[in-house]
Write a protein that holds these residues in place. Structure first.
Motif, PDB file in Angstrom:
ATOM      1  N   LYS A  33       1.065  -1.225  -0.031  1.00  0.00           N
ATOM      2  CA  LYS A  33       0.102   0.005   0.158  1.00  0.00           C
ATOM      3  C   LYS A  33       0.746   1.216   0.001  1.00  0.00           C
ATOM      4  O   LYS A  33       0.512   2.313  -0.637  1.00  0.00           O
ATOM      5  CB  LYS A  33      -0.976   0.009   1.139  1.00  0.00           C
ATOM      6  CG  LYS A  33      -0.397   0.204   2.655  1.00  0.00           C
ATOM      7  CD  LYS A  33      -1.338   0.403   3.958  1.00  0.00           C
ATOM      8  CE  LYS A  33      -0.696   0.595   4.902  1.00  0.00           C
ATOM      9  NZ  LYS A  33      -1.821   0.853   6.132  1.00  0.00           N
ATOM     10  N   GLY A  37       0.481   4.418  -2.365  1.00  0.00           N
ATOM     11  CA  GLY A  37       0.317   6.030  -1.739  1.00  0.00           C
ATOM     12  C   GLY A  37       1.477   6.968  -2.268  1.00  0.00           C
ATOM     13  O   GLY A  37       0.969   8.085  -2.611  1.00  0.00           O
ATOM     14  N   ILE A  40       0.194   8.137  -5.728  1.00  0.00           N
ATOM     15  CA  ILE A  40      -0.638   9.008  -5.618  1.00  0.00           C
ATOM     16  C   ILE A  40      -0.163  10.579  -5.236  1.00  0.00           C
ATOM     17  O   ILE A  40      -0.228  11.600  -5.726  1.00  0.00           O
ATOM     18  CB  ILE A  40      -1.842   8.814  -4.567  1.00  0.00           C
ATOM     19  CG1 ILE A  40      -2.706   7.434  -5.223  1.00  0.00           C
ATOM     20  CG2 ILE A  40      -2.803   9.935  -4.587  1.00  0.00           C
ATOM     21  CD1 ILE A  40      -3.857   6.875  -4.203  1.00  0.00           C
ATOM     22  N   VAL A 102      -1.386  12.857   1.550  1.00  0.00           N
ATOM     23  CA  VAL A 102      -2.042  11.653   1.037  1.00  0.00           C
ATOM     24  C   VAL A 102      -2.250  10.768   2.219  1.00  0.00           C
ATOM     25  O   VAL A 102      -1.163  10.335   2.931  1.00  0.00           O
ATOM     26  CB  VAL A 102      -1.642  10.765   0.068  1.00  0.00           C
ATOM     27  CG1 VAL A 102      -2.063   9.497  -0.276  1.00  0.00           C
ATOM     28  CG2 VAL A 102      -1.638  11.986  -1.261  1.00  0.00           C
ATOM     29  N   SER A 103      -3.359  10.207   2.789  1.00  0.00           N
ATOM     30  CA  SER A 103      -3.808   9.182   3.680  1.00  0.00           C
ATOM     31  C   SER A 103      -4.587   7.936   2.879  1.00  0.00           C
ATOM     32  O   SER A 103      -5.445   8.204   2.419  1.00  0.00           O
ATOM     33  CB  SER A 103      -4.367   9.633   4.854  1.00  0.00           C
ATOM     34  OG  SER A 103      -4.625   8.520   5.684  1.00  0.00           O
ATOM     35  N   LEU A 104      -3.787   6.645   3.017  1.00  0.00           N
ATOM     36  CA  LEU A 104      -4.443   5.607   2.363  1.00  0.00           C
ATOM     37  C   LEU A 104      -4.796   4.573   3.084  1.00  0.00           C
ATOM     38  O   LEU A 104      -3.663   4.023   3.911  1.00  0.00           O
ATOM     39  CB  LEU A 104      -3.747   5.545   0.977  1.00  0.00           C
ATOM     40  CG  LEU A 104      -4.088   4.423   0.073  1.00  0.00           C
ATOM     41  CD1 LEU A 104      -3.737   4.723  -1.218  1.00  0.00           C
ATOM     42  CD2 LEU A 104      -3.277   2.946   0.488  1.00  0.00           C
ATOM     43  N   LYS A 105      -5.777   3.737   3.072  1.00  0.00           N
ATOM     44  CA  LYS A 105      -6.085   2.694   3.962  1.00  0.00           C
ATOM     45  C   LYS A 105      -6.883   1.767   3.004  1.00  0.00           C
ATOM     46  O   LYS A 105      -7.751   1.803   2.051  1.00  0.00           O
ATOM     47  CB  LYS A 105      -6.886   2.785   5.073  1.00  0.00           C
ATOM     48  CG  LYS A 105      -7.148   1.713   5.811  1.00  0.00           C
ATOM     49  CD  LYS A 105      -8.093   2.027   6.993  1.00  0.00           C
ATOM     50  CE  LYS A 105      -8.198   0.773   7.983  1.00  0.00           C
ATOM     51  NZ  LYS A 105      -9.200   1.117   9.178  1.00  0.00           N
ATOM     52  N   VAL A 112     -10.599   0.948  -1.396  1.00  0.00           N
ATOM     53  CA  VAL A 112      -9.503   1.660  -0.831  1.00  0.00           C
ATOM     54  C   VAL A 112     -10.120   2.970  -0.285  1.00  0.00           C
ATOM     55  O   VAL A 112     -10.943   3.597  -0.915  1.00  0.00           O
ATOM     56  CB  VAL A 112      -8.621   2.000  -2.012  1.00  0.00           C
ATOM     57  CG1 VAL A 112      -7.239   3.049  -1.326  1.00  0.00           C
ATOM     58  CG2 VAL A 112      -7.979   0.638  -2.520  1.00  0.00           C
ATOM     59  N   GLN A 113      -9.798   3.313   0.802  1.00  0.00           N
ATOM     60  CA  GLN A 113     -10.099   4.655   1.575  1.00  0.00           C
ATOM     61  C   GLN A 113      -8.938   5.584   1.234  1.00  0.00           C
ATOM     62  O   GLN A 113      -7.923   5.254   1.714  1.00  0.00           O
ATOM     63  CB  GLN A 113     -10.289   4.385   3.126  1.00  0.00           C
ATOM     64  CG  GLN A 113     -10.479   5.606   3.829  1.00  0.00           C
ATOM     65  CD  GLN A 113     -11.926   6.097   3.327  1.00  0.00           C
ATOM     66  OE1 GLN A 113     -12.955   5.270   3.287  1.00  0.00           O
ATOM     67  NE2 GLN A 113     -12.236   7.648   3.338  1.00  0.00           N
ATOM     68  N   LEU A 114      -9.246   6.478   0.526  1.00  0.00           N
ATOM     69  CA  LEU A 114      -8.416   7.615   0.346  1.00  0.00           C
ATOM     70  C   LEU A 114      -8.759   9.011   0.926  1.00  0.00           C
ATOM     71  O   LEU A 114      -9.728   9.421   0.242  1.00  0.00           O
ATOM     72  CB  LEU A 114      -8.131   7.617  -1.480  1.00  0.00           C
ATOM     73  CG  LEU A 114      -7.232   8.727  -2.110  1.00  0.00           C
ATOM     74  CD1 LEU A 114      -5.756   8.625  -1.581  1.00  0.00           C
ATOM     75  CD2 LEU A 114      -7.325   8.731  -3.534  1.00  0.00           C
ATOM     76  N   ASP A 115      -7.663   9.505   1.537  1.00  0.00           N
ATOM     77  CA  ASP A 115      -7.979  10.824   2.025  1.00  0.00           C
ATOM     78  C   ASP A 115      -6.955  11.693   1.479  1.00  0.00           C
ATOM     79  O   ASP A 115      -5.964  11.434   1.688  1.00  0.00           O
ATOM     80  CB  ASP A 115      -8.113  10.610   3.562  1.00  0.00           C
ATOM     81  CG  ASP A 115      -9.234  10.064   4.006  1.00  0.00           C
ATOM     82  OD1 ASP A 115     -10.183   9.956   3.495  1.00  0.00           O
ATOM     83  OD2 ASP A 115      -9.224   9.364   5.220  1.00  0.00           O
TER      84      ASP A 115
END
Length: 476
Positions: A33, A37, A40, A102-105, A112-115
């Protein structure tokens, strides 16, 4: 977004990654992951995304949010807009945006949770006159699905997006509390439409990188290998798993269907991937394919004469007579020898116990010749060359370097007397080491291609040879 067209491609969410097993032909890539990240984040840093989507940071009147934009002249908060009745509050528009963090989970079975955490700067005229400058902290929260495009590449698809408005501060000017509430409510309404396109554009850039999986990797004069997804992408809480199918093509572009190796009792057991690493597993099939191309193209054949060996390697009838005099008949001494080596069967590659070996069966026809005359056949041997393969990764390939471990030969036919061919093995081994192995290594400079996934560089990867595969692991 034509979600209906993608619905069948998103069934991956109902599946979890395999437990470290791989069929014998495909290439397995596990992309951490962290790599997603970084891709992105790099798309935001390296490209004009913020300028194209949000307007120029340095020029007020460029981009979609300039003087004629959504929040500019005639815009939502401008004079004549919805809140234009508020005396003096006009021309409020976004003039800058801080590079998002970028915060990715990864969400197994979901997506995918992308903040994107950012800060937006707004400038305008205040109700009491003078410049009004505001700064608003914003979190763009989105859910992204991972599927497979019609081209056979992994693709990220935006499923939902919303913004969470954080602290708003007045940097310059005055904004009475009633108007502050209006601005806050308006930004809450408007920002999703302004910032969610950033997510869509970022995904477009990353999808171009993911699309590089479907690439045609040249193999010099031998042909090429094309990679595509064999199954839908899978996801765990730490990595994305891609089962990639290699398709071998000739120089003319025709698909070459090499026989698949016999299926073992169970699939290849791939070692677990550690956190913050990416992994690619190269199957035995790709190694066998490269040697199969060499064999069918005649690249494994060679005619060895004294011109190809140094002076300390004997290649005359006198030298041969010292080993097997009965094989020469009535030939005079000091005649030159010609070794015609032909490989009529595909070599066998073995990957196991942390060792890579290549076995090449060859017919070796020994002849005497005068450069001005016609070669005269002496005898023919059936031999098997067993070679050690040293493996070394680069950014996009796995390179091989061969060295001869042993040679075994048997007499197939003789035009004089029969003899024990094993007496020739040491001599022939010396000839093959200096004349044949360098040619093999030159032909193998094409390497074993690795799939391109998010520009992951495997040059410094840790290499592990397991049964029927090679595993490359690189830190993210």
């Amino acid at each position: 977004m034509m979600l209906g067209a993608w619905s069948l491609l998103l069934l991956w969410g109902l599946v979890t990654p395999c437990q470290g097993l791989l069929e014998t032909v495909g290439t397995l890539a596990r992309i951490d992951k962290d790599e997603l990240g970084k891709a992105i984040q790099n798309s935001l840093v390296g490209g004009p995304i913020l300028q194209n989507v949000l307007g120029s940071v340095t020029s007020v009147n460029q981009g979609i949010l300039g003087s004629g934009g959504l929040l500019g002249g005639g815009g939502l908060l401008s004079y004549g807009g919805v809140f234009g009745v508020v005396q003096g509050l006009s021309g409020l528009k976004i003039e800058e945006i801080t590079l998002p963090r970028v915060s990715l989970k990864l969400l197994p079975g979901v997506g995918v949770q992308l903040d994107l955490h950012t800060k937006v700067g707004l400038h305008g005229s205040g109700p009491l006159g003078g410049l009004l400058q505001l700064a608003a902290e914003v979190n763009v929260s989105s859910r992204v699905a991972l599927g497979m495009s019609p081209r056979g590449t992994p693709i990220l698809i935006l499923k939902s997006c919303n913004t969470l408005l954080g602290h708003i501060s007045v940097l310059s000017g005055l904004l009475p509390a009633p108007l502050f509430g209006i601005v806050e409510q308006t930004l809450f309404t408007v920002l999703p439409g302004l910032l969610c396109p950033v997510v869509d554009t970022v995904l477009g850039v990353v999808n171009e990188l993911l699309g590089a999986v479907l690439s045609l990797v040249p193999l010099g004069a031998l042909g090429s290998v094309e990679f595509s997804l064999a199954t839908l992408p899978l996801i765990s809480n730490q990595y994305i798993e891609l089962d990639i199918n290699p398709i071998v093509k000739s120089v003319a572009g025709d698909v070459i269907d090499f026989p698949k190796p016999p299926k073992p009792p169970k699939p290849i057991k791939v070692p677990p991937k550690e956190d913050h690493t990416s992994q690619v597993t190269v199957p035995l099939y790709l190694f066998s394919t490269v040697f199969g191309l060499l064999q069918t193209n005649g690249a494994l054949d060679i005619d060895i004469t004294s011109d190809l060996v140094p002076n300390n390697v004997p290649l005359t009838t006198t030298d041969l007579a010292a080993l097997v005099p009965e094989a020469l008949g009535k030939l005079p001494p000091n005649q030159h020898l010609l070794l015609s080596l032909r490989v009529k069967e595909e070599p066998t590659v073995t990957l196991q116990k942390k060792k890579a070996m290549v076995s090449i069966p060859a017919a070796i026809h020994v002849k005497s010749y005068d450069p001005s005359g016609t070669p005269e056949s002496l005898f023919q041997l059936n031999g098997v060359m067993t070679l050690n393969a040293q493996l070394a990764p680069s950014a996009t390939k796995l390179h091989l370097s061969l060295s001869l471990e042993r040679l075994s030969v048997k007499l197939a036919s003789s035009f004089a007397h029969t003899f024990d061919a094993s007496r020739l093995e040491e001599w022939l081994s010396d000839v093959i080491r200096v004349a044949y192995v360098p040619k093999l290594n030159e032909d193998l400079e094409v390497g074993i291609p690795l799939p391109k996934v998010l520009n992951v560089n495997f040059a410094n990867a840790v290499l592990e040879i397991i049964e029927n595969a090679v595993v490359l692991t690189v830190a993210s």
